[in-house]
Design a protein around this motif. Structure first.
Motif, PDB file in Angstrom:
ATOM      1  N   PRO A 201     -91.616  30.849-119.666  1.00 53.66           N
ATOM      2  CA  PRO A 201     -91.893  32.438-118.196  1.00 53.66           C
ATOM      3  C   PRO A 201     -90.620  32.289-117.510  1.00 53.66           C
ATOM      4  CG  PRO A 201     -94.056  30.978-118.972  1.00 53.66           C
ATOM      5  CD  PRO A 201     -92.557  30.457-119.860  1.00 53.66           C
ATOM      6  N   SER A 202     -89.858  31.636-117.436  1.00 50.19           N
ATOM      7  CA  SER A 202     -88.489  31.666-116.805  1.00 50.19           C
ATOM      8  C   SER A 202     -87.684  29.915-116.840  1.00 50.19           C
ATOM      9  CB  SER A 202     -88.833  30.638-114.928  1.00 50.19           C
ATOM     10  OG  SER A 202     -89.040  29.649-115.073  1.00 50.19           O
ATOM     11  N   GLU A 203     -86.361  29.912-116.313  1.00 47.26           N
ATOM     12  CA  GLU A 203     -85.291  28.594-117.166  1.00 47.26           C
ATOM     13  C   GLU A 203     -86.327  27.258-116.925  1.00 47.26           C
ATOM     14  OE1 GLU A 203     -81.533  28.866-114.502  1.00 47.26           O
ATOM     15  OE2 GLU A 203     -82.959  30.917-114.002  1.00 47.26           O
ATOM     16  N   PHE A 204     -87.083  27.132-115.983  1.00 48.18           N
ATOM     17  CA  PHE A 204     -87.978  26.300-115.762  1.00 48.18           C
ATOM     18  C   PHE A 204     -88.998  25.543-116.037  1.00 48.18           C
ATOM     19  CE2 PHE A 204     -85.954  28.414-111.839  1.00 48.18           C
ATOM     20  CZ  PHE A 204     -84.620  26.977-111.861  1.00 48.18           C
TER      21      PHE A 204
ATOM     22  N   ARG B  53     -87.497  35.847-122.888  1.00 44.50           N
ATOM     23  CA  ARG B  53     -88.844  34.420-122.794  1.00 44.50           C
ATOM     24  C   ARG B  53     -89.382  33.849-124.670  1.00 44.50           C
ATOM     25  NH1 ARG B  53     -92.376  36.075-118.344  1.00 44.50           N
ATOM     26  NH2 ARG B  53     -90.951  37.339-116.978  1.00 44.50           N
TER      27      ARG B  53
END
Lengths: 457, 300
Positions: free
Chosen positions: A417-420, A375
């Motif tokens: 936080p995420s790949e998005f 992250r």
């Protein structure tokens, strides 16, 4: 169960009874009683067995159904007509920016694009809308629109061949040129919140081409890709005037090689060449009276670019830690005529002369990004441009000769936080505007919703 | 003159491709490379785009992969959206018409397998959900057998001259595989119902096949990195419902497993996950032998 106990008890009584001598009448009565009870129990059991049997049967049917479900699972799910809708994604990228206001063009360089006026405070920036799908078995289409207030910019709108084979791919429409390394990356895929100075000076943001691109990938172990583009050439360093003709106003060619070193390292290097023929390309330049003089350049603009990127991840698995190093360099020559409009009435220095404009300028950037834990990434970038030589001929009298090499240091840390989604904090010491260095802070977010496609290497 | 003829013969011999393999196969994951090798033998030249130490969700379409995809006759991938982050790019940019979706040169294992965990709702708030169901399908050996049938047919379609040999190799493979499955199922019988914690849902098919019971997952949502808060909650859960072991794939970080296992006082077991994931997992048989061994060792 209870009945079986009763039966056992009954039997036990019967068996226990010989202790007492029973009369034949009593025995036959008992036997009749026993027979009756036994038959009723038998009927009861048969009924229960039937229930059980039917239960087993239903279970079997259920199991069969489950198997059929599994078989159905194995075949593709039913499709509805909206399954033909293109993959759509939206990218939100806003920021809070703290930097000096006003016009801050890169000193000594012809401004690319309309405004050198950076936004500050809270900004929504552009919102990208991306749609793509296969058109038919032979091609695929892609559209990227950048939305801002009262403005929709067609960033890209192209089709790409899928079935030519032999390593050939053809792209037609408006596309980001294949030159350099960063050029094809949209802002949401940049490793810093703003563009590097090299691309700002060369293209404003990135070189867009309205035209045709052909790429050929060699059938070799080593990655070797050659590409060529012919285009209208209306975007900087070209101009609308240069593009207003039959044939091409700009062309470009590039070659990329790449490969792996062991399992943990991969790299790509390339050289590119771009040629454009701007006519009456307008630009505002600060004259010796500090007046924004309107100039128009007509001539030839050519640039060489060299790019190199190297990526590392332990075992080739970037999930935990990875490192990316990228560097690019350019060398641009512009030769032609420059008109500086007569603005003496308004207080400007220019007198409407057209004379030669020859410039030879160069520059580049070096950046390193390290993901030190899942992250979290941090990155450092150094930009430096070389003002080089600029010969303004007779118009030279109206401008300060800028002996200045713009540079900038940028340091960023981002958290995904995420790949998005991604949040980024960036500090920069900007020395691209002569005599007024600026400390900048950018807090940025990037959110991607919908079917987000893959990013290039 | 004689010398000249001999020389030219030698030169010809050098120039002629030395017993070339019929098909150039590129697989997205090592398990399919291993299966293609079993079914193709020396008729195929196989390489895998990823290793067992790489997360198949997160791979880049790097230059060397594009160069390999350019030359492939057959591209074998799992499908079911496992490779959405990089495979489409590989197919588009390689300039190879043979391996495009819908072409015989592109083989998706998921089309031949039994797929579990199909989501009933699609929302990214649920993490990295795959709309087509769980794509880590190779850890159920029954799926391997199903995919092998499909793959053998595809190899024969692409190389009809050797069709009978692929069919024969598949028949041999199916025989060995059925015997091995019977052995594994017998060995694994005592694992039935064993409560476990898994890192990610990439072990779901193994869990489903052996009848293990998943008490919890180290990832708070599929595809999301384990967080301290989630692990603490999981530890609480384990106090009420103890698990026998914490399982993860070789490519996953051991940190979260180690943290939980040491506090819950249960073994943390790394499974090879795919071919090449451990010294024992040299091929598909080795993969399941080693996986069973490790599970049995952790749950005596």
């Amino acid at each position: 169960m209870f009945h079986r106990l009763l039966l056992a008890a009954g039997l036990a009584i019967v068996l226990a009874s010989p202790a007492r001598a029973a009369s034949p009448d009593e025995i036959s009565a008992l036997r009749a009683e026993f027979d009756r009870k036994f038959q009723s129990l038998q009927a009861d059991y048969e009924a229960r067995l039937k229930v059980l049997e039917s239960r087993v049967q239903t279970a079997e049917i259920k199991a069969d159904n489950a198997q059929q479900d599994a078989a159905a699972n194995a075949s593709p799910p039913p499709v509805s007509s909206n399954a033909f809708n293109p993959d759509i994604s939206l990218i939100l990228q806003g920021a809070y920016i703290d930097r000096a206001g006003g016009e801050r063009p890169i000193t000594g360089f012809m401004p690319a694009g309309e405004h050198a006026h950076g936004e500050r405070g809270f900004t929504l920036d552009h919102t990208e809308v991306v749609a793509s799908a296969n058109v038919d078995p032979y091609s695929r289409a892609f559209v990227n629109l950048a939305l801002a207030d009262e403005e929709v910019e067609v960033e890209e709108a192209w089709f790409q061949s899928l079935r030519l084979g032999h390593g050939l791919t053809v792209k037609g429409g408006r596309f980001r040129s294949g030159i350099g390394y960063q050029n094809e990356k949209h802002p949401h895929a940049w490793d810093f919140a703003d563009n590097n100075l090299m691309y700002s000076a060369l293209f404003g943001e990135a070189l867009k081409q309205d035209g045709v691109q052909v790429r050929w990938l060699a059938p070799t172990e080593l990655f070797l890709e050659l590409g060529a583009e012919v285009a209208k050439g209306q975007f900087f360093p070209g101009s609308d005037g240069g593009a207003d003709k039959n044939g091409a106003g700009a062309w470009a060619a590039f070659a990329h090689v790449g490969g792996d070193v062991g399992i943990a390292h991969s790299w790509r290097a390339g050289v590119s060449y771009l040629r454009a023929s701007p006519r009456e390309r307008e630009a505002f330049l600060d004259d010796i009276n500090d007046f924004e003089a309107l100039t128009a350049f007509s001539g030839r603009s050519s640039a060489w670019l060299a790019d190199f990127v190297w990526k590392w991840a332990p075992d080739g698995n970037p999930r935990q830690r990875n490192f990316i190093f990228a560097a690019e360099y350019f060398d641009r020559d512009e030769d032609g005529d420059l008109l500086c409009q007569d603005d003496s009435a308004a207080g400007g220095a220019c007198l409407g002369l057209t004379d030669r404009y020859d410039s030879a300028q160069s520059g580049g950037y070096v950046q390193a990004i390290y993901q030190f834990m899942p992250r979290w990434r941090t990155g450092l970038r150094y930009d430096r441009l070389d003002g080089g030589s600029v010969d303004l001929g007779a118009n030279g009298a109206f401008f300060d000769s800028a002996d200045f090499d713009p540079s900038r240091w940028s340091l960023m840390t981002d958290y995904s936080p995420s790949e998005f989604s991604r949040f980024r904090l960036q500090f920069a010491r900007d020395k691209s505007f002569q005599d007024d260095p600026d400390n900048q802070v950018i807090l940025q977010y990037i959110m991607s919703i919908g079917a987000h496609g893959a990013h290039k290497f | 003159m004689k010398h000249l003829i001999a020389m030219s013969l030698i030169l010809l011999g050098l120039a002629a491709p030395a017993a070339r393999a019929a098909l150039n196969v590129l697989s997205c994951e090592p398990e399919w490379a291993a299966l293609a090798q079993e079914l193709g033998g020396d008729l195929v030249e196989v390489s895998s785009a990823t290793t067992a130490l790489q997360d198949p969700h997160h791979i880049e379409a790097r230059p060397s992969l594009l160069a390999r995809a350019r030359r492939a006759d057959l591209l074998i991938c799992t499908g079911a959206e496992l490779e959405t982050g990089w495979l489409p790019l590989l197919q588009r940019e390689a300039g190879n018409a043979r391996i495009q979706p819908g072409q015989p040169g592109y083989f998706e294992a998921a089309r031949f397998a039994r797929i579990i965990e199909r989501p009933t709702a699609l929302n990214r708030a649920q993490g990295d959900v795959h709309a087509a169901g769980n794509p880590h399908l190779h850890l159920d050996p029954r799926n391997i057998a199903r995919v092998a049938d499909g793959m053998a047919k595809r190899l024969a379609d692409l190389d009809p001259a050797n069709g009978a040999r692929y069919a024969q190799r598949n028949a041999d493979f199916q025989g060995h595989w059925a015997a091995a499955m019977a052995r594994w199922e017998q060995q694994g019988a005592r694992l039935r119902g064993a409560p476990v914690v898994v890192h990610h849902r990439n072990l779901s098919y193994l869990v489903d096949w052996l009848g293990l019971a998943v008490i919890g997952e180290l990832e708070p949502k599929p595809g999301m990195e384990p967080t301290a808060g989630h692990l603490a909650e999981l530890l609480e859960t384990l106090k009420a419902t103890p698990a026998r072991m914490v399982l993860r794939a070789a490519y996953e970080s051991p940190k979260a497993s180690a943290w939980l296992a040491s506090r819950a006082n249960i073994p943390a077991m790394e499974l090879p996950y795919t071919v090449g994931g451990s010294p024992g997992a040299k091929d598909l048989l080795g993969l399941f032998d080693d996986t069973l061994n490790r599970l049995l060792q952790a749950a005596p």
